[in-house]
Design an enzyme around this catalytic site. Structure first.
Site, PDB file in Angstrom:
ATOM      1  CG  ASP A 221      -1.959   1.215   1.350  1.00 13.19           C
ATOM      2  OD1 ASP A 221      -3.001   1.084  -0.001  1.00 13.19           O
ATOM      3  OD2 ASP A 221      -2.343   1.920   2.214  1.00 13.19           O
ATOM      4  CD  GLU A 272      16.032 -14.418   4.111  1.00 17.61           C
ATOM      5  OE1 GLU A 272      14.845 -14.689   5.244  1.00 17.61           O
ATOM      6  OE2 GLU A 272      16.532 -13.254   4.619  1.00 17.61           O
TER       7      GLU A 272
HETATM    8  C1  GLC Z   1      -4.068   3.074  -0.923  1.00 20.01           C
HETATM    9  C2  GLC Z   1      -5.119   2.036  -0.722  1.00 20.01           C
HETATM   10  C3  GLC Z   1      -6.600   2.910  -0.133  1.00 20.01           C
HETATM   11  C4  GLC Z   1      -5.879   3.876   1.044  1.00 20.01           C
HETATM   12  C5  GLC Z   1      -4.867   4.710   1.108  1.00 20.01           C
HETATM   13  C6  GLC Z   1      -3.851   4.705   2.757  1.00 20.01           C
HETATM   14  O1  GLC Z   1      -4.138   3.799  -1.450  1.00 20.01           O
HETATM   15  O2  GLC Z   1      -6.014   1.828  -1.417  1.00 20.01           O
HETATM   16  O3  GLC Z   1      -7.731   2.371  -0.007  1.00 20.01           O
HETATM   17  O4  GLC Z   1      -7.227   4.703   1.587  1.00 20.01           O
HETATM   18  O5  GLC Z   1      -3.932   3.873   0.499  1.00 20.01           O
HETATM   19  O6  GLC Z   1      -3.959   3.467   3.222  1.00 20.01           O
END
Ligand code: GLC
Length: 567
Positions: A221, A272
């Site tokens: 993310d 790993e």
């Molecule tokens: C990313 C995710 C989104 C979230 C953001 C903060 O863009 O896809 O849904 O709100 O990160 O974590």
């Protein structure tokens, strides 16, 4: 004819399949996929019970959005404990079972890792608040003194992605206003301080925890966010004194080179483990940065958001195919293709907008895109995507042609971008899935409960209404995925090139890849195949709309191949 050479791919070393290179991955948003316990919120048991649907599509893997312990201020992207399951979604045993069942169905499992920030309910953030300025606990996050005479102004001018300031001031133990902490997203999502080695160690442990439980990869993310620029300098400002992001750039806090050290570290950890574990990055970055993220010692893939943002226009689509292939090839990586996910307006709705419509911030109730046109084009765009080399990511419900839901009452919307910024936000693409037309809650939950209301239009689109129905969106996905596999369309090196017919008529995109030719008619009028620069002996393998009398209808796509290509 113009060719793009894609033959620089690094050959798979012995015994390795590099399965991720051409995998089709199905994204599951756990809150909205299937609810087994009847509380109206999807859960892990619900997912496990429905995995056969996913396997029956013919995909290779699932990606699960976060199901970890979380107050759910950002749908689970605010993680309070990365090594446990939120009780709303089940238990760790449920996660183990899900992974086991997915594997038994031949599906790889990718889970989300959210390393830019934690939830403010994370134990370490709570300890940081309690420990006070200058403490090692605070140094796990990004705390700073404010500007102004009494520290009453935020430390810099950064804006949160979810609107408003990217800083929140805390009240110290003595009851006085104190330091500020950085949150690029919601106030309840404090950013980790990646200059602190303890933050690296903490995340290495999180990766190992899930790798040990058998996951095959991670979706990272905000993969462009963790490393902040030295000294946290202000963003450039416009003539009105407000922070601005120059065209084609990203905010100063994104895409800083420090992130690459993190991925090199993580890549070593993944390597790993047996079984070719992978990472795919969610990075909204300028195209030119893509090769850095997918260098051979970093991530395996990044999402290619240029394709998702391309307008329904042949030049824009062609560019959105050529550029990512060229960039990924520079470092021998495969590209990815994405049309929908849990953050953007569903493509069945997006393509029903006028051509210059924006992509972000959700769909407001006042907007009435043309639903029928949107779905026609979405189906065509899907056929284009699934014929291209590389890996494709599908978002739950797109195989049913689900639209974005516009008429969710404001008080039921949960997206923090809506709450902070007043924009419609992303709830419209997160409405629980319809499985059965005649069941309460369209079969999402045994009680009919649903955390967001489902519109009446979901009845006709329910999975049971489309299964086995020729020409339905569901059957089109199944057939496209079957052919994609049979013809090895995803294989990056299988055909060495993707090429385009330069003499296609205006509004028609003709793409050649391996054994197939894809014709996309972006005009409203039908075009006759016999008038196009394609092999006139070729067979129609699949159309996004019925192909009759050698005509590709308006806003439709078709796959053509020489006879016998399938065998
Ligand atoms: C990313 C995710 C989104 C979230 C953001 C903060 O863009 O896809 O849904 O709100 O990160 O974590």
């Amino acid at each position: 004819m113009t060719s793009i050479n894609t033959s620089t791919t690094v050959p798979a070393s012995e015994g390795r399949t590099e399965w991720w290179r051409d995998a089709v991955v199905y994204q599951i948003y756990p809150r909205s996929f299937a609810d087994a316990d009847g509380d109206g919120m999807g859960d892990l048991r619900g997912i496990t019970d429905r995995l056969e649907h996913v396997a029956s599509l013919g995909v290779d893997a699932i990606w699960l959005s976060p199901f970890y312990t979380s107050p759910q201020n950002d749908g689970g992207y605010d993680v309070a404990d990365h090594t446990d399951v939120d009780p709303r979604f089940g238990t760790l045993e449920d996660a183990d079972r899900l992974i086991e069942v997915a594997h038994s169905l031949g599906l790889k499992v990718i889970v989300d890792v959210v390393p830019n920030h934690s939830s403010s309910e994370h134990e370490l953030f709570q300890r940081a608040l309690a420990a006070g300025p200058g403490s090692p606990e605070r140094d796990l996050y990004i705390f700073r003194e404010g500007r102004g005479e009494n520290g009453e102004l935020p430390p810099n001018n950064w804006h949160s992605i979810f609107h408003g300031d990217a800083w929140t001031r805390v009240t110290e133990a003595d009851g006085r206003p104190g330091q500020w902490y950085l949150h690029l997203f919601d106030t309840t999502q404090p950013d980790w301080n990646w200059d602190n080695p303890a933050v690296h160690a903490l995340h290495a442990d999180i990766l190992r925890f899930w790798l040990d439980r058998g996951v095959d990869g991670f979706r990272v993310d905000v993969a462009h966010g963790m490393a902040k620029p030295e000294g946290l300098p202000d963003s450039p400002v416009g003539s009105d004194g407000m922070a601005v992001v120059p065209e084609g750039e990203v905010p100063v806090y994104f895409d800083n080179d420090g992130v690459h050290e993190i991925y090199r570290e993580w890549r070593k950890i993944l390597d790993e483990y047996p079984g070719e574990r992978m990472m795919v990055g969610e990075a909204w970055i300028p195209e030119r940065s893509i090769p850095k993220y997918v260098a051979p010692d970093e991530m395996h893939q990044v999402f290619n958001f240029g394709f998702l943002q391309a307008r329904w226009d042949t030049a824009a689509m062609r560019r959105a195919i050529v550029e990512p292939l060229r960039l990924a090839d520079q470092v021998g990586a495969p590209t990815t293709w994405v049309l929908s996910n849990h953050d953007v307006i569903r493509h069945a709705t997006r393509y029903g907008f006028p051509p210059d419509h924006r992509f972000g911030e959700g769909l407001s109730r006042e907007e009435t895109p043309d639903a029928e046109l949107g779905l026609r084009r979405a189906r065509a765009a899907t056929l284009l995507m699934l014929a291209l080399p590389g890996s494709a990511y599908l978002y739950q419900g797109e195989e049913l042609g689900l639209p974005e839901v516009a008429d969710i009452p404001d008080e039921l919307r949960e997206d923090p971008a809506h709450k902070r910024g007043g924009v419609p936000g992303r709830d419209g693409c997160r409405v629980p899935l319809p499985w059965r037309a005649d069941a309460p809650g369209y079969g999402f939950s045994p009680t009919g409960a649903s955390w967001l209301p489902q519109p009446g239009s979901f009845g006709l689109l329910a999975a049971d209404q489309q299964a086995g129905v020729e020409g339905s969106t569901l059957e089109m996905y199944r057939e496209a995925l079957r052919l994609r596999r049979a013809l090895k369309l995803g294989a990056h090196g299988a055909s060495d090139s993707v090429s385009f017919s330069d003499d296609a008529p205006d509004g028609v995109l003709i793409v050649h890849h391996g054994p197939v030719t894809i014709v996309v008619n972006t005009t409203p009028d039908p075009v006759t195949l016999a008038t196009l620069p394609v092999d006139h002996e070729a067979t129609v393998l699949l159309g996004s709309a019925p192909i009759e009398a050698g005509c590709v209808p308006g806003d439709a796509a078709v796959w053509l191949a020489a006879d016998g290509a399938e065998s």
